[in-house]
Enzyme design. Structure first.
Site, mmCIF file in Angstrom:
data_model
loop_
_atom_site.group_PDB
_atom_site.id
_atom_site.type_symbol
_atom_site.label_atom_id
_atom_site.label_comp_id
_atom_site.label_asym_id
_atom_site.label_seq_id
_atom_site.Cartn_x
_atom_site.Cartn_y
_atom_site.Cartn_z
ATOM 1 N N HIS A 47 1.568 4.871 -1.923
ATOM 2 C CA HIS A 47 0.780 5.777 -2.754
ATOM 3 C C HIS A 47 1.621 6.786 -3.521
ATOM 4 O O HIS A 47 2.692 7.179 -3.094
ATOM 5 C CB HIS A 47 -0.208 6.546 -1.890
ATOM 6 C CG HIS A 47 -1.050 5.653 -1.033
ATOM 7 N ND1 HIS A 47 -1.909 4.717 -1.556
ATOM 8 C CD2 HIS A 47 -1.159 5.535 0.311
ATOM 9 C CE1 HIS A 47 -2.519 4.086 -0.565
ATOM 10 N NE2 HIS A 47 -2.076 4.552 0.570
ATOM 11 N N HIS B 58 -9.385 0.791 -0.199
ATOM 12 C CA HIS B 58 -8.621 1.731 0.633
ATOM 13 C C HIS B 58 -9.568 2.791 1.196
ATOM 14 O O HIS B 58 -10.537 3.162 0.543
ATOM 15 C CB HIS B 58 -7.531 2.392 -0.231
ATOM 16 C CG HIS B 58 -6.613 3.262 0.539
ATOM 17 N ND1 HIS B 58 -6.898 4.577 0.822
ATOM 18 C CD2 HIS B 58 -5.413 2.998 1.102
ATOM 19 C CE1 HIS B 58 -5.892 5.082 1.525
ATOM 20 N NE2 HIS B 58 -4.980 4.150 1.711
ATOM 21 N N GLU C 216 0.859 -1.198 0.000
ATOM 22 C CA GLU C 216 0.000 0.000 0.000
ATOM 23 C C GLU C 216 0.887 1.237 0.000
ATOM 24 O O GLU C 216 1.128 1.857 1.038
ATOM 25 C CB GLU C 216 -0.946 -0.013 1.222
ATOM 26 C CG GLU C 216 -1.988 1.114 1.162
ATOM 27 C CD GLU C 216 -2.794 1.253 2.453
ATOM 28 O OE1 GLU C 216 -3.237 0.236 3.009
ATOM 29 O OE2 GLU C 216 -2.971 2.407 2.886
ATOM 30 N N ASP D 48 2.399 2.121 3.829
ATOM 31 C CA ASP D 48 1.513 3.279 3.678
ATOM 32 C C ASP D 48 2.311 4.559 3.407
ATOM 33 O O ASP D 48 1.918 5.646 3.865
ATOM 34 C CB ASP D 48 0.594 3.466 4.900
ATOM 35 C CG ASP D 48 -0.763 4.061 4.537
ATOM 36 O OD1 ASP D 48 -0.963 4.416 3.354
ATOM 37 O OD2 ASP D 48 -1.614 4.188 5.431
#
Ligand code: GRE
Ligand code: ZN
Length: 351
Positions: A27, A191, A25, A313
């Site tokens: 981004h 998400h 995950e 993250d």
């Protein structure tokens, strides 16, 4: 003379091989592809996500960097591969279907180029213009079939032209998309995104600090996942795989109570299996932004280590914090390797 230390007779000369990692995950944002007034206004982003503007400024800089510091941070954390996804609310946050279709194509094409140039360090999740299911089906075929992206990232409910309405993926209109995803055998990552305005205005009135990643994202996203379960989606498509971040958005911890109360109060809904069975068979969870031993152990006891994957993250968290945590979490070495890279290799066919 008194010696107080033991002799180190057989100490290994070389340090142990570092724990390699695949991070799921992670981004990015692509300001070139998005319409600025539709998304990524930092002030608006801070407001709806319950973030300090200073935090958002740093996060946004980290977000745009797809080369230097990001790779350095991956190296320092022992992350071999990051699977990149467009940050929330992404394409899902665009109210106008036409703009969503154009933006999704641009984002996916640019992402595929970034992946191709990365010498194996990046893979990508596709974004879909779910505002228009026919277009979403076309984009799915393009992004997975032609570009080779590894799955789909969905940032919560899909924005209706009416800003107070969001469409959750259990709605009948999405049935053809689920069918196509099941046929392609790729996972869908659900998400968080901030809840609809009327929820923020009521439940979180005077408490913007609770509306975002602190708390509000978790029930928002867990509810979305439960809507999928209790719509019977996984009974119709037992082969579907959904990924949730943040160690399952509280679901492992709460699954027994949900199951228990549902048994007494199904209110017209019927599904074939227990919630725990769906969690074990149709879900993976990642460790994104939740470096907490106790939560990890609850997740292992609920779903098994085979269903948990590492994620940092980035850029909302520091990858090295996540790395040091999973390297030393009180679990077996076998589970540690599965979580750090083994399960991801298997799920995404990387071996
Ligand atoms: C996330 O991606 O997990 C996230 C956001 C917004 C704020 C904080 C956060 O999308 O962790
Ligand atoms: Zn995230």
């Amino acid at each position: 003379m008194t010696l107080t230390r033991l002799p180190v007779a057989g100490a290994p000369k070389k340090p142990l091989a570092p724990l390699r990692k695949i991070a799921i995950e992670e981004h990015f944002m692509n300001p070139d592809a998005m319409h600025p007034e539709e998304t990524f206004n930092p002030v608006e982003f801070a407001r709806v996500s319950g973030l300090e503007t200073e935090f958002v400024q740093v996060v946004m800089q980290r977000m745009k960097d797809l080369h230097h510091k990001r790779i350095e941070e991956m190296d320092a954390a022992g992350i071999d591969v990051s699977i990149l996804s467009l940050t929330a609310a992404g394409i899902e946050g665009i109210a106008d279907a036409g703009k969503a279709i154009t933006a999704a194509r641009k984002v996916n094409d640019a992402l595929a180029e970034t992946v191709a140039r990365s010498r194996g360090r990046f893979l990508g999740f596709a974004s879909l213009p779910l505002q228009d299911t026919d277009a979403a089906l076309q984009e799915l075929e393009h992004a997975i079939g032609e570009l080779g992206l590894k799955g789909v990232m969905v940032n919560g409910y899909v924005q209706d032209p009416d800003k107070r309405i969001g469409h959750y993926l259990d709605e009948a209109r999405f049935a053809p998309v689920w069918e196509a995803i099941a046929a392609l055998k790729v996972p869908v990552y659900i998400h968080p995104r901030p809840s609809l305005p009327q929820v923020r205005e009521t439940l979180y009135a005077q408490h913007a600090e609770l509306a975002g990643a602190t708390w509000g994202f978790a029930p928002e996203t867990a509810t979305h996942a439960l809507r999928l379960v209790y719509s019977g989606l996984f009974d119709r498509h037992p082969e579907l795989t959904v990924i949730l971040g943040h160690l399952g958005e509280t679901l492992p911890y709460f699954s027994w109570r949900i199951q228990r109360c549902f048994e007494f109060n199904p209110l017209g809904h019927q599904v074939n299996k227990r919630l725990q069975d769906y969690l074990c068979e149709n879900f993976y969870i990642t460790t994104s932004g939740n470096n907490f031993d106790q939560a990890l152990i609850c997740a292992i006891l609920t779903m098994g280590a085979d269903r948990i994957m590492f994620a940092s993250d980035y850029p909302f968290e520091m990858s090295d914090d996540a790395a040091r945590w999973i390297e030393t979490a009180p679990i077996s070495e076998n589970d540690r390797r599965k979580i750090a890279y083994g399960n991801a290799e298997q799920l995404f066919g990387l071996r």
